[in-house]
Design an enzyme around this catalytic site. Sequence first.
Site, PDB file in Angstrom:
ATOM      1  CG  HIS A 123     -47.946  10.771   5.085  1.00  0.00           C
ATOM      2  ND1 HIS A 123     -48.533   9.524   5.139  1.00  0.00           N
ATOM      3  CD2 HIS A 123     -48.706  11.583   5.868  1.00  0.00           C
ATOM      4  CE1 HIS A 123     -49.611   9.586   5.912  1.00  0.00           C
ATOM      5  NE2 HIS A 123     -49.737  10.807   6.371  1.00  0.00           N
ATOM      6  CG  ASP A 166     -49.572  16.358   9.690  1.00  0.00           C
ATOM      7  OD1 ASP A 166     -50.723  16.540  10.127  1.00  0.00           O
ATOM      8  OD2 ASP A 166     -49.131  15.243   9.400  1.00  0.00           O
TER       9      ASP A 166
END
Length: 431
Positions: free
Chosen positions: A308, A366
Site C-alpha cells: 500500500h 483491496d
Amino acid sequence: MAEEILSLTGDNQDKVSQLPLIHGTLGPSVVDIRGLYAQTGYFTYDPGFTSTASCSSKITYIDGDNGILLYRGYPIEQLAEKCDFLEVCYLLLKGDLPNGSEMREFVTTISKHVMVHEQLTKFYSGFRRDAHPMAVLVGVVGALSAFYHDVTDVTCHKDRYKAAIRLIAKMPNIVAMCHKYSTGLPFIYPKRKLGYAENFMRMMMGDPCDEYVANPVLIRALDRILILHADHEQNASTSTVRLAGSSGANPYACVAAGIACLWGAAHGGANEAVLNMLEEIGDVSKIPEYVAKAKDKNDPFRLMGFGHRVYKNYDPRAKLMRQTCHEVLDELNLNNDPMFKLAMELERIALEDPYFVEKKLYPNVDFYSGIVLRALGIPTEMFTAIFALSRSVGWIAQWDEMISDPELKIGRPRQLYRGVAKRDVKPISSR
C-alpha cells in the site's frame, strides 16, 4: 510554550524566511509555509503533494509506518467489530459515537430520505446499457443538485447537514439502480424498516418477483466493507472533493468530482484490478510463474492487492477483511471454488515468501474486499461504485469541515514552469 520557528535562507542572503512549526495532536509537525513566497520570493516543489499538508482536519488519522487508522480517534479495528456503518456515519459527521437515542433519531432521519426523485430515475435511460457504472454514477450524483437545490447554500450549516443526510440516504438506491439498469431488471424501491447494508443488498440483488432473504453473515460482511472504506484522510478523491468545494461548488457536484477521481485504477479501481489479475493468472498451477514475473523488475506485471502506498507495514483494515473473507467463504461453501483457491494460495505465498515479507508486500484491504464482493455475487464492474457508496460519508464530512474552516481559501496550487521563455509572434508568412 514559545513559538518554534524554522529559519530558511535562500540564494539571496538578505532574504531569510521565518516559518512557524505547527504541532498536531498526532503525527509529525508541519512547517507553515504560507509566508514563504512573501518573505523569500520562492515556492516549494512537491509533486503529488506527498510532503504537503493541504488542510487542518479532525476527522481521520493515519500512521502508515505503524499500520494505524483512526476515525475521530477511534481505531478502525474497534469500529468495524463493534459498530455498524450508520454509527460510523454519525461519528464522521458529528465527531463522536451516538448514544441509543441519538442513534435512533439518526436512523429515522436517514430512512426518511432513502427515496430519490422519480424523475431522477429517467437519467439512467440516457446511458447505454453497457456503460460503466462509475460513468452513470458521476452523472446521476452530479444531477442531484438539480433536484435538491433547496439546500445548496454552503454557508448554512443546516443546509450542509441536510445535504449530507440526503447523500448518505440516497447513495445505496442510486448505486443499486446502476446495477439494475445494466442488467435490464426493474429498479427495486428501498424499505425503511431494513438496515443500511441489508437494504442495499436487497435493492442490488433482489428480484421483485420474490421476497429477498438476507443472510446475516453476508450483510455483516458488506457492512464491514462500508466501514473500512468510509474515509481515508486526504487521498486523491477526498482532496478532489475539497478542491472542488473550495470554490463554493454545491456538495453534490463536489462528490461527483470525487467519484470521477475514485474511478481511476490507481485509486478506487484496486479491488476490481485484483479480480482481473486473478482471472489473468487463471489457475493455481500458474502462480509460481506470475510470482516470478512480479519479482522481475523488467516485467510490467504486478500483483494487485499487495502492499500500500500509505501503509509501510500491514494495512490495519486487511486483518479485519481477511477474517470477514474467510467467514463469507465458509458460509457460502466456496473454499474449493477455483478462483478463491487461487486467491488463498496467493495470500499464503505473500505472507510466507521472503521477498514479499522483506518488502512488506502484505495483502491489503483491496485484495480481500474484492474476493468478498465477488463471493456476494456482485459484478466486478460494480466494485468501485460500492467503494464510492461507502466513501460518500467521508467525502461529505471532509467537505463540511472544510467549508466550516475560517482559514478556507480557494485551492490554487503553484507550479514550476519549464516551458519556452517569452517570445514574439511572427506573421504566418514568416513562420
